[in-house]
Design a protein around this motif. Structure first.
Motif, PDB file in Angstrom:
ATOM      1  N   GLY A 175     165.162  14.709  27.018  1.00 46.68           N
ATOM      2  CA  GLY A 175     166.327  14.020  26.498  1.00 46.68           C
ATOM      3  C   GLY A 175     167.060  13.239  27.569  1.00 46.68           C
ATOM      4  O   GLY A 175     166.634  13.182  28.732  1.00 46.68           O
ATOM      5  N   SER A 176     168.218  12.656  27.193  1.00 46.46           N
ATOM      6  CA  SER A 176     168.943  11.751  28.075  1.00 46.46           C
ATOM      7  C   SER A 176     170.246  11.351  27.405  1.00 46.46           C
ATOM      8  O   SER A 176     170.478  11.657  26.233  1.00 46.46           O
ATOM      9  CB  SER A 176     168.109  10.489  28.311  1.00 46.46           C
ATOM     10  OG  SER A 176     168.040   9.721  27.111  1.00 46.46           O
ATOM     11  N   PRO A 177     171.100  10.602  28.117  1.00 48.37           N
ATOM     12  CA  PRO A 177     172.180   9.907  27.421  1.00 48.37           C
ATOM     13  C   PRO A 177     171.596   8.897  26.423  1.00 48.37           C
ATOM     14  O   PRO A 177     170.535   8.310  26.663  1.00 48.37           O
ATOM     15  CB  PRO A 177     172.929   9.188  28.552  1.00 48.37           C
ATOM     16  CG  PRO A 177     172.616   9.979  29.774  1.00 48.37           C
ATOM     17  CD  PRO A 177     171.201  10.454  29.589  1.00 48.37           C
ATOM     18  N   VAL A 178     172.287   8.716  25.296  1.00 46.73           N
ATOM     19  CA  VAL A 178     171.868   7.762  24.274  1.00 46.73           C
ATOM     20  C   VAL A 178     173.080   6.942  23.819  1.00 46.73           C
ATOM     21  O   VAL A 178     174.212   7.382  23.916  1.00 46.73           O
ATOM     22  CB  VAL A 178     171.227   8.464  23.045  1.00 46.73           C
ATOM     23  CG1 VAL A 178     169.992   9.253  23.449  1.00 46.73           C
ATOM     24  CG2 VAL A 178     172.237   9.351  22.350  1.00 46.73           C
ATOM     25  N   THR A 179     172.765   5.757  23.326  1.00 47.87           N
ATOM     26  CA  THR A 179     173.785   4.900  22.716  1.00 47.87           C
ATOM     27  C   THR A 179     173.294   4.497  21.335  1.00 47.87           C
ATOM     28  O   THR A 179     172.186   3.959  21.193  1.00 47.87           O
ATOM     29  CB  THR A 179     174.036   3.634  23.552  1.00 47.87           C
ATOM     30  OG1 THR A 179     174.479   4.016  24.864  1.00 47.87           O
ATOM     31  CG2 THR A 179     175.092   2.759  22.914  1.00 47.87           C
ATOM     32  N   VAL A 180     174.080   4.788  20.314  1.00 47.21           N
ATOM     33  CA  VAL A 180     173.757   4.395  18.944  1.00 47.21           C
ATOM     34  C   VAL A 180     174.646   3.206  18.584  1.00 47.21           C
ATOM     35  O   VAL A 180     175.886   3.309  18.625  1.00 47.21           O
ATOM     36  CB  VAL A 180     173.973   5.550  17.955  1.00 47.21           C
ATOM     37  CG1 VAL A 180     173.644   5.119  16.524  1.00 47.21           C
ATOM     38  CG2 VAL A 180     173.138   6.763  18.357  1.00 47.21           C
TER      39      VAL A 180
END
Length: 240
Positions: free
Chosen positions: A229-234
């Protein structure tokens, strides 16, 4: 619904991913208008995915008290949409489970995603040289569990691998009542993955997913792995 702009930022961590080959006919009723099923080596897959949703902020900067960190379990499949010279490879969610009603309400309202709020729990622990990760949810007083134990070290998926196919779909699509669909972009770097020494889904899938999909989930997954996983931007969605 307009396009552009950040809807939320978060971190997605410890993604347990169990992947089952299914007949395309099982998914055709769920395929949003304007998209088509995406395949890996001519195979069609559904994935049962459990993970931690952490540090959630609306519009990228607004934390929501009591709703920033939670578990999610979803069942998804893979589609593609041709737009000009670009092929957008995306995910469609059949059902998403979270522990808080407000989260489910927001997702249903803004994206028409099929969210339901249920009691949930997780376990993440080291076991020697491996990780054991489990996500649980309770429906009608019965607990169901998706679990996995890793083997070896994590690594970036190879080009053309199933792990790359499963983890690198950067768009979301949700069918709209009366036709059409919402399209939104999900940005994150490539994820390192661990292979599974063992994995399991235990519980009653029929009440959540229906008889036909439940039958598929009773079989052995074709693959199972844990994504770091990781940081995400939606991004905000738009109606096609």
């Amino acid at each position: 619904m307009g396009s552009g702009g950040v809807f939320l930022t978060a971190e997605w961590r410890y993604l347990v991913m169990l992947n089952y080959e299914v007949d395309a006919s099982l998914l055709l009723p769920f395929v949003p208008a304007g998209t088509e099923l995406d395949r890996w080596n001519d195979q069609v897959f559904i994935s049962l995915v459990g993970f931690q949703f952490l540090k959630t902020k609306l519009c990228g900067f607004l934390p929501v008290p009591m709703h920033s960190n939670f578990d999610e379990v979803n069942l998804r499949f893979y589609v593609r949409r041709q737009t000009g010279d670009e092929v957008r490879r995306g995910v469609v969610f059949i059902r998403e489970m979270v522990p808080r009603r407000a989260i489910a309400f927001v997702a249903r309202t803004f994206y028409n995603e099929n969210y339901v709020a249920l009691p949930m729990a997780h376990e993440i622990r080291n076991a020697g040289n491996s990780l054991k990760v489990a996500y649980r949810w309770r429906s009608e007083n019965r607990w169901s569990t998706i679990s996995l134990e890793t083997e070896g070290n994590s690594e970036l998926p190879g080009d053309g691998s199933m792990e790359q196919f499963i983890t690198e779909h950067y768009w979301g699509y949700a069918a709209q009542p009366g036709g059409g669909c919402v399209e939104y972009r999900v940005a994150h770097p490539a994820w390192r993955v661990w292979q599974a020494r063992q994995s399991a889904f235990e519980g009653d899938a029929e009440k959540i997913y229906g008889r036909d999909i439940a039958a598929a989930l009773r079989g052995e997954p074709q693959s199972a792995f844990l994504a770091e996983g990781s940081p995400v931007t939606v991004m905000r969605g738009r109606v096609l």
